[in-house]
Motif scaffolding. Structure first.
Motif, PDB file in Angstrom:
ATOM      1  N   UNK A 190      -2.943   4.949   4.671  1.00 44.08           N
ATOM      2  CA  UNK A 190      -1.791   5.163   3.778  1.00 44.08           C
ATOM      3  C   UNK A 190      -2.268   5.589   2.391  1.00 44.08           C
ATOM      4  N   UNK A 191      -3.274   4.885   1.864  1.00 48.72           N
ATOM      5  CA  UNK A 191      -3.791   5.238   0.533  1.00 48.72           C
ATOM      6  C   UNK A 191      -4.435   6.624   0.548  1.00 48.72           C
ATOM      7  N   UNK A 192      -5.148   6.954   1.630  1.00 43.11           N
ATOM      8  CA  UNK A 192      -5.760   8.278   1.770  1.00 43.11           C
ATOM      9  C   UNK A 192      -4.680   9.363   1.817  1.00 43.11           C
ATOM     10  N   UNK A 193      -3.610   9.109   2.569  1.00 44.73           N
ATOM     11  CA  UNK A 193      -2.512  10.078   2.648  1.00 44.73           C
ATOM     12  C   UNK A 193      -1.900  10.308   1.270  1.00 44.73           C
ATOM     13  N   UNK A 194      -1.708   9.234   0.513  1.00 40.57           N
ATOM     14  CA  UNK A 194      -1.160   9.373  -0.839  1.00 40.57           C
ATOM     15  C   UNK A 194      -2.044  10.232  -1.722  1.00 40.57           C
ATOM     16  N   UNK A 204       0.838  -1.210   0.000  1.00 49.63           N
ATOM     17  CA  UNK A 204       0.000   0.000   0.000  1.00 49.63           C
ATOM     18  C   UNK A 204       0.869   1.254   0.000  1.00 49.63           C
ATOM     19  N   UNK A 205       1.994   1.219   0.708  1.00 49.28           N
ATOM     20  CA  UNK A 205       2.923   2.358   0.699  1.00 49.28           C
ATOM     21  C   UNK A 205       3.448   2.592  -0.710  1.00 49.28           C
ATOM     22  N   UNK A 206       3.821   1.513  -1.391  1.00 50.17           N
ATOM     23  CA  UNK A 206       4.317   1.626  -2.773  1.00 50.17           C
ATOM     24  C   UNK A 206       3.245   2.258  -3.669  1.00 50.17           C
ATOM     25  N   UNK A 207       2.001   1.810  -3.531  1.00 50.87           N
ATOM     26  CA  UNK A 207       0.891   2.358  -4.329  1.00 50.87           C
ATOM     27  C   UNK A 207       0.689   3.839  -4.003  1.00 50.87           C
TER      28      UNK A 207
END
Length: 146
Positions: free
Chosen positions: A117-121, A19-22
């Protein structure tokens, strides 16, 4: 210190790293997760220490984000670096924190972290968009433990 096996399995940790990579494909921001068993300090105070220990304050654009979890005290904090906080509204992190805590309260720790994590991205994309030409991964995506 234990490996926090009760908090996340190795498979769940790998899903969080994915998820971090995405998320980092949306933004030049650098996202890290740090899990520790215990701390006597308030979560935000400890998150600031960990942020520095992990050298998250050394990114070029000052756009690191730390998701800090203390398993024993069941405390959690999200900390963004100066470059982010200089640009965003004071309540910027509240919506991301709410996404995480909603799942945490249900015992869904992996889902909470992945959603956060996805929201932060997505949120950081507005201020720090990813650039295929110049963006480099300045910090490890692996989950750190203390």
């Amino acid at each position: 210190m234990s490996e926090n096996t009760a908090f996340l399995s190795k498979t769940e940790e790998q899903e969080i790293v994915a998820a971090i990579v995405i998320a980092e494909k949306n933004t030049s921001g650098e996202i890290r997760v740090h899990i520790e068993e215990n701390s006597t300090k308030p979560s935000m105070e400890r998150a600031k220490e960990v942020f520095h220990i992990l050298k998250m304050d050394a990114t070029e654009l000052k756009n690191g984000v730390l998701f800090y979890i203390c398993t024993q005290t069941k405390s959690f904090a999200i900390l963004g670096d100066k470059g982010i906080n200089d640009l965003v509204a004071p309540d910027f992190w509240n919506s991301t924190k709410d996404v995480v805590l909603e799942k945490f309260k249900a015992g869904q720790y992996k889902e909470g972290l992945i959603n956060g994590i996805l929201e932060a991205g997505k949120q950081l994309k507005k201020y720090f968009p990813y650039d295929n030409e110049t963006d480099t991964n300045e910090l490890s995506n692996e989950i750190s433990k203390g």
